[in-house]
Motif scaffolding. Structure first.
Motif, PDB file in Angstrom:
ATOM      1  N   VAL A  39      52.767  28.339 -36.536  1.00 40.54           N
ATOM      2  CA  VAL A  39      52.938  29.292 -35.438  1.00 40.54           C
ATOM      3  C   VAL A  39      51.753  30.238 -35.340  1.00 40.54           C
ATOM      4  O   VAL A  39      51.195  30.457 -34.266  1.00 40.54           O
ATOM      5  N   MET A  40      51.344  30.816 -36.468  1.00 42.30           N
ATOM      6  CA  MET A  40      50.275  31.800 -36.468  1.00 42.30           C
ATOM      7  C   MET A  40      48.932  31.087 -36.595  1.00 42.30           C
ATOM      8  O   MET A  40      48.546  30.647 -37.670  1.00 42.30           O
ATOM      9  N   LEU A  41      48.236  30.980 -35.461  1.00 43.26           N
ATOM     10  CA  LEU A  41      46.971  30.252 -35.414  1.00 43.26           C
ATOM     11  C   LEU A  41      45.893  31.094 -34.745  1.00 43.26           C
ATOM     12  O   LEU A  41      46.188  31.909 -33.874  1.00 43.26           O
ATOM     13  N   PRO A  42      44.629  30.891 -35.123  1.00 44.93           N
ATOM     14  CA  PRO A  42      43.533  31.517 -34.385  1.00 44.93           C
ATOM     15  C   PRO A  42      43.454  30.916 -32.979  1.00 44.93           C
ATOM     16  O   PRO A  42      43.869  29.777 -32.753  1.00 44.93           O
ATOM     17  N   GLY A  43      42.916  31.651 -32.061  1.00 42.33           N
ATOM     18  CA  GLY A  43      42.745  31.128 -30.699  1.00 42.33           C
ATOM     19  C   GLY A  43      43.999  31.315 -29.889  1.00 42.33           C
ATOM     20  O   GLY A  43      44.254  32.391 -29.347  1.00 42.33           O
ATOM     21  N   ILE A  44      44.799  30.282 -29.784  1.00 44.87           N
ATOM     22  CA  ILE A  44      46.090  30.383 -29.108  1.00 44.87           C
ATOM     23  C   ILE A  44      47.174  30.062 -30.135  1.00 44.87           C
ATOM     24  O   ILE A  44      46.982  29.227 -31.018  1.00 44.87           O
ATOM     25  N   ASN A  45      48.323  30.729 -30.033  1.00 43.86           N
ATOM     26  CA  ASN A  45      49.344  30.575 -31.072  1.00 43.86           C
ATOM     27  C   ASN A  45      50.142  29.285 -30.904  1.00 43.86           C
ATOM     28  O   ASN A  45      49.993  28.552 -29.917  1.00 43.86           O
ATOM     29  N   GLY A  46      51.000  29.036 -31.884  1.00 41.79           N
ATOM     30  CA  GLY A  46      51.749  27.793 -31.902  1.00 41.79           C
ATOM     31  C   GLY A  46      52.674  27.603 -30.724  1.00 41.79           C
ATOM     32  O   GLY A  46      52.884  26.474 -30.262  1.00 41.79           O
ATOM     33  N   TYR A  47      53.252  28.681 -30.204  1.00 39.15           N
ATOM     34  CA  TYR A  47      54.148  28.561 -29.065  1.00 39.15           C
ATOM     35  C   TYR A  47      53.395  28.086 -27.822  1.00 39.15           C
ATOM     36  O   TYR A  47      53.936  27.312 -27.020  1.00 39.15           O
ATOM     37  N   GLU A  85      45.402  13.372 -38.467  1.00 40.04           N
ATOM     38  CA  GLU A  85      44.223  14.132 -38.077  1.00 40.04           C
ATOM     39  C   GLU A  85      44.578  15.608 -38.174  1.00 40.04           C
ATOM     40  O   GLU A  85      45.757  15.972 -38.139  1.00 40.04           O
ATOM     41  N   THR A  86      43.562  16.446 -38.291  1.00 35.27           N
ATOM     42  CA  THR A  86      43.813  17.870 -38.500  1.00 35.27           C
ATOM     43  C   THR A  86      43.090  18.729 -37.461  1.00 35.27           C
ATOM     44  O   THR A  86      42.035  18.356 -36.946  1.00 35.27           O
ATOM     45  N   ALA A  87      43.697  19.856 -37.173  1.00 36.23           N
ATOM     46  CA  ALA A  87      43.078  20.897 -36.349  1.00 36.23           C
ATOM     47  C   ALA A  87      43.355  22.226 -37.031  1.00 36.23           C
ATOM     48  O   ALA A  87      44.410  22.401 -37.654  1.00 36.23           O
ATOM     49  N   PHE A  88      42.420  23.156 -36.926  1.00 34.30           N
ATOM     50  CA  PHE A  88      42.548  24.417 -37.646  1.00 34.30           C
ATOM     51  C   PHE A  88      42.735  25.625 -36.735  1.00 34.30           C
ATOM     52  O   PHE A  88      42.813  26.750 -37.204  1.00 34.30           O
ATOM     53  N   ASP A  89      42.802  25.395 -35.440  1.00 40.51           N
ATOM     54  CA  ASP A  89      43.143  26.479 -34.512  1.00 40.51           C
ATOM     55  C   ASP A  89      43.797  25.877 -33.276  1.00 40.51           C
ATOM     56  O   ASP A  89      43.764  24.656 -33.057  1.00 40.51           O
ATOM     57  N   GLY A  90      44.398  26.738 -32.470  1.00 38.17           N
ATOM     58  CA  GLY A  90      45.158  26.266 -31.324  1.00 38.17           C
ATOM     59  C   GLY A  90      44.337  25.586 -30.262  1.00 38.17           C
ATOM     60  O   GLY A  90      44.771  24.608 -29.654  1.00 38.17           O
ATOM     61  N   VAL A  91      43.139  26.092 -30.020  1.00 41.21           N
ATOM     62  CA  VAL A  91      42.281  25.500 -28.986  1.00 41.21           C
ATOM     63  C   VAL A  91      41.881  24.082 -29.370  1.00 41.21           C
ATOM     64  O   VAL A  91      41.935  23.148 -28.563  1.00 41.21           O
ATOM     65  N   GLU A  92      41.485  23.902 -30.636  1.00 42.48           N
ATOM     66  CA  GLU A  92      41.118  22.573 -31.118  1.00 42.48           C
ATOM     67  C   GLU A  92      42.304  21.617 -31.004  1.00 42.48           C
ATOM     68  O   GLU A  92      42.153  20.452 -30.600  1.00 42.48           O
ATOM     69  N   ALA A  93      43.493  22.091 -31.346  1.00 39.20           N
ATOM     70  CA  ALA A  93      44.686  21.253 -31.265  1.00 39.20           C
ATOM     71  C   ALA A  93      44.960  20.818 -29.828  1.00 39.20           C
ATOM     72  O   ALA A  93      45.246  19.642 -29.565  1.00 39.20           O
ATOM     73  N   ASP A 113      45.895  26.381 -40.150  1.00 42.72           N
ATOM     74  CA  ASP A 113      44.597  27.033 -40.354  1.00 42.72           C
ATOM     75  C   ASP A 113      44.257  27.247 -41.824  1.00 42.72           C
ATOM     76  O   ASP A 113      43.119  27.600 -42.138  1.00 42.72           O
ATOM     77  N   GLU A 114      45.209  27.034 -42.736  1.00 41.76           N
ATOM     78  CA  GLU A 114      44.902  27.119 -44.167  1.00 41.76           C
ATOM     79  C   GLU A 114      44.520  25.730 -44.666  1.00 41.76           C
ATOM     80  O   GLU A 114      45.353  24.827 -44.737  1.00 41.76           O
ATOM     81  N   GLU A 115      43.240  25.573 -45.008  1.00 41.10           N
ATOM     82  CA  GLU A 115      42.711  24.247 -45.324  1.00 41.10           C
ATOM     83  C   GLU A 115      43.421  23.595 -46.498  1.00 41.10           C
ATOM     84  O   GLU A 115      43.678  22.384 -46.490  1.00 41.10           O
ATOM     85  N   ALA A 116      43.763  24.365 -47.532  1.00 39.08           N
ATOM     86  CA  ALA A 116      44.413  23.796 -48.703  1.00 39.08           C
ATOM     87  C   ALA A 116      45.772  23.201 -48.342  1.00 39.08           C
ATOM     88  O   ALA A 116      46.127  22.103 -48.802  1.00 39.08           O
ATOM     89  N   ILE A 117      46.536  23.918 -47.520  1.00 38.60           N
ATOM     90  CA  ILE A 117      47.850  23.415 -47.104  1.00 38.60           C
ATOM     91  C   ILE A 117      47.685  22.195 -46.212  1.00 38.60           C
ATOM     92  O   ILE A 117      48.391  21.192 -46.353  1.00 38.60           O
TER      93      ILE A 117
END
Length: 217
Positions: free
Chosen positions: A53-61, A29-37, A9-13
């Protein structure tokens, strides 16, 4: 063709990881939150997911469960570097766990290791009389070395991994240069023109009117 989904979710990284993986010969390809992924994994095919792991929407787990169901290996990539978190991630089914901050050389090595474990890595790309060694980042034509700039090399790898597929100029620009595409400087067209001349690909890299380019074999 190794396709990697970067979920960060950090665009620079995310951009830093994408550019370095692209330089190493991977299509990203990139996704910035769990739902998009999760949606992208349902719609498209990936060889590996780099997952925060720490993502908006749904977490990495939770995203990991989507990946496991589809048979996609996952490397967790997170600031949560405590041993118990690493154990939790590995026990949940991740192939590896890298704590931020990390060295890009370490990330590339771990990506290669996981892809090899799943027999998905391809170090040599070949078409016509051209061979690309993505580990050494060298190119030969008819057995003779060809000197390319970094951008020309990245562009060639992108075409080689997408043979007979039309690539939009926006897609080319984002994978090779990063950032938002603008056609005012004709950067893509100029680099494609030089690449075609250096490798005698005028008949094979075809311009698609108002769209982009296609490597036809």
């Amino acid at each position: 063709m190794n396709r990697i989904l970067i979920v960060e979710d950090e665009e620079a990284i995310s951009t830093l990881i994408r550019l370095n993986l692209a330089r190493a010969g991977y299509q990203c390809e990139t996704a910035f939150d769990g739902v998009e992924a999760a949606n992208l994994m349902q719609e498209r095919s990936y060889d590996l997911v780099l997952l925060d792991v720490m993502l908006p929407g749904i977490n990495g787990y939770e995203v990991l469960e989507y990946a496991k169901a589809l048979g996609i290996p996952v490397i967790f990539l997170t600031a949560m570097g405590e041993t118990e978190q690493k154990v939790k991630g590995l026990m949940a089914g991740a192939e590896d766990y890298i704590a931020k901050p990390f060295e890009l050389t370490e990330l590339l090595a771990r990506v290669t290791t996981v892809l090899r474990r799943y027999n998905k890595t391809t170090q040599h790309l070949r078409f016509l009389d051209i061979e690309i060694d993505t580990e050494a980042m060298t190119v030969t034509k008819g057995g003779e070395p060809v000197k390319l700039t970094h951008k020309e090399y990245d562009l060639l790898v992108l075409f080689a991994r997408n043979q007979n597929r039309t690539l939009y100029r926006e897609t080319i620009y984002e994978n090779v240069w990063g950032g938002e595409y603008s056609d005012r400087g004709r950067t893509v067209d100029l680099h494609v023109h030089r690449l075609k001349k250096k490798l005698d690909l005028e008949e094979h890299i075809v311009a698609m009117y108002k769209i982009g380019y296609r490597l036809e074999l």
